[in-house]
Write a protein that holds these residues in place. Structure first.
Motif, mmCIF file in Angstrom:
data_model
loop_
_atom_site.group_PDB
_atom_site.id
_atom_site.type_symbol
_atom_site.label_atom_id
_atom_site.label_comp_id
_atom_site.label_asym_id
_atom_site.label_seq_id
_atom_site.Cartn_x
_atom_site.Cartn_y
_atom_site.Cartn_z
ATOM 1 N N PHE A 237 -20.846 -13.183 0.171
ATOM 2 C CA PHE A 237 -20.873 -13.150 -1.289
ATOM 3 C C PHE A 237 -20.896 -14.574 -1.817
ATOM 4 C CE2 PHE A 237 -18.818 -9.276 0.083
ATOM 5 C CZ PHE A 237 -19.390 -8.303 -0.722
ATOM 6 N N LYS A 238 -21.400 -14.723 -3.011
ATOM 7 C CA LYS A 238 -21.384 -16.049 -3.635
ATOM 8 C C LYS A 238 -19.942 -16.475 -3.882
ATOM 9 C CE LYS A 238 -22.441 -16.493 -7.941
ATOM 10 N NZ LYS A 238 -23.175 -16.512 -9.229
ATOM 11 N N VAL A 239 -19.642 -17.691 -3.529
ATOM 12 C CA VAL A 239 -18.307 -18.242 -3.785
ATOM 13 C C VAL A 239 -18.124 -18.364 -5.300
ATOM 14 C CG1 VAL A 239 -16.794 -20.234 -3.488
ATOM 15 C CG2 VAL A 239 -18.284 -19.479 -1.602
ATOM 16 N N PRO A 240 -17.096 -17.755 -5.866
ATOM 17 C CA PRO A 240 -16.917 -17.828 -7.322
ATOM 18 C C PRO A 240 -16.484 -19.207 -7.790
ATOM 19 C CG PRO A 240 -15.047 -16.724 -6.321
ATOM 20 C CD PRO A 240 -16.061 -16.939 -5.215
ATOM 21 N N SER A 241 -16.829 -19.504 -9.019
ATOM 22 C CA SER A 241 -16.345 -20.721 -9.664
ATOM 23 C C SER A 241 -14.872 -20.547 -10.016
ATOM 24 C CB SER A 241 -17.148 -20.990 -10.933
ATOM 25 O OG SER A 241 -16.507 -21.961 -11.736
ATOM 26 N N LEU A 242 -14.132 -21.650 -9.987
ATOM 27 C CA LEU A 242 -12.720 -21.590 -10.381
ATOM 28 C C LEU A 242 -12.484 -22.133 -11.787
ATOM 29 C CD1 LEU A 242 -10.899 -22.615 -7.080
ATOM 30 C CD2 LEU A 242 -11.522 -20.340 -7.911
ATOM 31 N N ARG A 243 -13.525 -22.529 -12.478
ATOM 32 C CA ARG A 243 -13.349 -22.960 -13.869
ATOM 33 C C ARG A 243 -12.801 -21.791 -14.691
ATOM 34 N NH1 ARG A 243 -13.840 -28.578 -14.834
ATOM 35 N NH2 ARG A 243 -15.444 -29.399 -13.422
ATOM 36 N N ASN A 244 -11.738 -22.065 -15.446
ATOM 37 C CA ASN A 244 -11.108 -21.062 -16.323
ATOM 38 C C ASN A 244 -10.593 -19.858 -15.541
ATOM 39 O OD1 ASN A 244 -10.319 -20.521 -19.000
ATOM 40 N ND2 ASN A 244 -12.055 -19.175 -19.344
ATOM 41 N N ILE A 245 -10.250 -20.044 -14.282
ATOM 42 C CA ILE A 245 -9.927 -18.938 -13.385
ATOM 43 C C ILE A 245 -8.700 -18.139 -13.821
ATOM 44 C CG2 ILE A 245 -8.549 -20.382 -11.819
ATOM 45 C CD1 ILE A 245 -10.999 -17.543 -10.814
ATOM 46 N N LEU A 246 -7.740 -18.783 -14.452
ATOM 47 C CA LEU A 246 -6.522 -18.057 -14.845
ATOM 48 C C LEU A 246 -6.798 -17.003 -15.909
ATOM 49 C CD1 LEU A 246 -3.803 -20.874 -14.978
ATOM 50 C CD2 LEU A 246 -4.316 -19.269 -13.123
ATOM 51 N N ASN A 247 -7.957 -17.079 -16.547
ATOM 52 C CA ASN A 247 -8.270 -16.160 -17.645
ATOM 53 C C ASN A 247 -9.328 -15.124 -17.284
ATOM 54 O OD1 ASN A 247 -6.552 -17.500 -19.656
ATOM 55 N ND2 ASN A 247 -7.980 -19.196 -19.425
ATOM 56 N N THR A 248 -9.624 -14.970 -15.984
ATOM 57 C CA THR A 248 -10.708 -14.064 -15.600
ATOM 58 C C THR A 248 -10.286 -12.970 -14.625
ATOM 59 O OG1 THR A 248 -11.437 -15.556 -13.829
ATOM 60 C CG2 THR A 248 -12.468 -15.834 -15.999
ATOM 61 N N ALA A 249 -9.001 -12.637 -14.586
ATOM 62 C CA ALA A 249 -8.528 -11.565 -13.700
ATOM 63 C C ALA A 249 -9.191 -10.233 -14.067
ATOM 64 C CB ALA A 249 -7.008 -11.447 -13.809
ATOM 65 N N PRO A 250 -9.317 -9.308 -13.100
ATOM 66 C CA PRO A 250 -8.952 -9.409 -11.683
ATOM 67 C C PRO A 250 -9.992 -10.183 -10.881
ATOM 68 C CG PRO A 250 -9.872 -7.257 -12.115
ATOM 69 C CD PRO A 250 -9.795 -7.960 -13.443
ATOM 70 N N TYR A 251 -9.685 -10.421 -9.605
ATOM 71 C CA TYR A 251 -10.463 -11.356 -8.813
ATOM 72 C C TYR A 251 -11.170 -10.714 -7.616
ATOM 73 C CZ TYR A 251 -7.576 -14.367 -11.662
ATOM 74 O OH TYR A 251 -6.955 -14.958 -12.739
ATOM 75 N N PHE A 252 -12.129 -11.447 -7.075
ATOM 76 C CA PHE A 252 -12.993 -11.074 -5.954
ATOM 77 C C PHE A 252 -14.108 -10.134 -6.417
ATOM 78 C CE2 PHE A 252 -8.979 -11.547 -3.149
ATOM 79 C CZ PHE A 252 -9.093 -12.918 -3.187
ATOM 80 N N HIS A 253 -15.089 -9.945 -5.556
ATOM 81 C CA HIS A 253 -16.260 -9.132 -5.898
ATOM 82 C C HIS A 253 -15.906 -7.683 -6.213
ATOM 83 C CE1 HIS A 253 -15.615 -8.499 -1.588
ATOM 84 N NE2 HIS A 253 -16.220 -7.333 -1.730
ATOM 85 N N ASP A 254 -14.797 -7.205 -5.647
ATOM 86 C CA ASP A 254 -14.388 -5.829 -5.877
ATOM 87 C C ASP A 254 -13.198 -5.708 -6.813
ATOM 88 O OD1 ASP A 254 -12.540 -6.944 -4.157
ATOM 89 O OD2 ASP A 254 -12.767 -5.446 -2.572
ATOM 90 N N GLY A 255 -12.783 -6.840 -7.386
ATOM 91 C CA GLY A 255 -11.659 -6.819 -8.309
ATOM 92 C C GLY A 255 -10.347 -6.421 -7.661
ATOM 93 N N ALA A 256 -10.248 -6.586 -6.347
ATOM 94 C CA ALA A 256 -9.082 -6.088 -5.612
ATOM 95 C C ALA A 256 -7.808 -6.888 -5.856
ATOM 96 C CB ALA A 256 -9.387 -6.055 -4.114
ATOM 97 N N ALA A 257 -7.948 -8.152 -6.236
ATOM 98 C CA ALA A 257 -6.771 -8.993 -6.487
ATOM 99 C C ALA A 257 -6.437 -8.946 -7.973
ATOM 100 C CB ALA A 257 -7.023 -10.426 -6.039
#
Length: 324
Positions: free
Chosen positions: A264-284
């Motif tokens: 999978f494409k490595v996600p950007s971490l810019r503004n990461i605290l405001n983009t939950a949930p995380y990973f391609h499947d939203g599992a985190a």
């Protein structure tokens, strides 16, 4: 896929030696060896006029681009009230109530990525813009003629004439995609970390600098580097310890090549605290879980509670301060 994979593993193996050289370097100097400030203008924006950008912004919020007028691009990539360009759902829900297959990534800085979508099936913003309109699990329109008819009926001709003044019949799918891309090219975030990289050593706190050092020392920068702190390569989800989700095979579903399984494409971490949930499947569901899981699956290490907390503190410096 072999080259970036080997490159990443070699980078990880080098960190012990590199860290010995860091002892005499400032945190800012070390950071500049891995990161760079975001550009002020995206590549490809040179010909974007204000009329084209305004048209793209209008289309981004246009619900007529969905089968039942219930959704727009903004539904899954919310920018209202200075939002982070996501819907905060594990996976998005389409206009007809269909459950999507992947977590909706943010549109902020998307044009700075190497490709679009988690599997990279679109190379440009304009290519990406066409997919959701006709995807039955997303906006679910059935034809280009249906799109043209809807936009004509809503009085868009003047906007398209302004955006594409040399064309006799400017309302078409290609121009819709170009306009949406032009607007998205304006979505470049701004944060304190860039101020720090640009020379303001006081732009981030001592605890944030400590978190940055942990982020670097643990090897996170092997994949999360450059201007967008990610977004530049594809990596296997579960390099060291297998990732639980074996249903979504990622890039392999596009290429048909088993060697691309779970890339999978490595996600950007810019503004990461405001983009939950995380990973391609939203599992985190939380950033803490995402940090822990990434450490385990990608780096093969168990980050302790203080290390996770410290990395999260660093992530505060990446909070977007720009308004659209």
């Amino acid at each position: 896929m072999i080259k970036p994979f080997l490159s990443t593993m070699l980078t990880l193996l080098c960190f012990i030696g590199l860290n010995q050289g860091y002892t005499q370097s400032s945190t800012q100097d070390i950071a500049l060896s891995f990161f760079e400030p975001l550009p002020h203008v995206m590549q490809g924006a040179e010909q974007d006029t204000s009329a084209l950008i305004n048209l793209g912004k209008k289309l981004y919020f246009e619900t007529a681009l969905s089968i039942n007028h219930s959704q727009s691009c903004n539904s899954c990539h919310n920018l209202n009230n200075d939002a982070a360009g996501v819907d905060h759902l594990k996976v998005s829900i389409g206009a007809l109530g269909s459950i999507g297959e992947r977590n909706a990534p943010t549109t902020w800085n998307a044009g700075l990525h190497v490709a679009q979508f988690w599997d990279g099936r679109a190379k440009t913003l304009a290519q990406q813009a066409k997919f959701p309109i006709f995807n039955v699990k997303e906006m679910a329109l059935t034809s280009e003629s249906q799109v043209i008819e809807r936009l004509n009926s809503k009085g868009y001709l003047a906007d398209f004439n302004s955006g594409f003044p040399q064309q006799l019949s400017p309302i078409n799918l290609e121009n819709i995609a170009q306009a949406l891309a032009a607007f998205q090219r304006t979505l470049i975030s701004k944060d304190r970390f860039d101020d720090y990289l640009a020379g303001d050593k006081d732009a981030i706190s001592q605890s944030e600098k400590a978190g940055l050092r942990v982020f670097i020392d643990k090897g996170c920068v092997a994949c999360h580097n450059g201007a967008v702190i990610g977004g530049q390569l594809f990596m296997k989800m579960g390099i060291v310890h297998p990732y639980p989700n074996k249903i979504d095979k990622g890039k392999a579903q596009v290429t048909g090549n088993p060697a691309d399984n779970y890339f999978f494409k490595v996600p950007s971490l810019r503004n990461i605290l405001n983009t939950a949930p995380y990973f391609h499947d939203g599992a985190a569901a939380t950033i803490e879980q995402a940090i822990e899981d990434t450490g385990w699956h990608q780096l093969g290490i168990k980050l302790n509670e203080q290390e996770v907390k410290s990395i999260k503190i660093f992530f505060k410096t990446l909070n977007n301060q720009k308004r659209i």
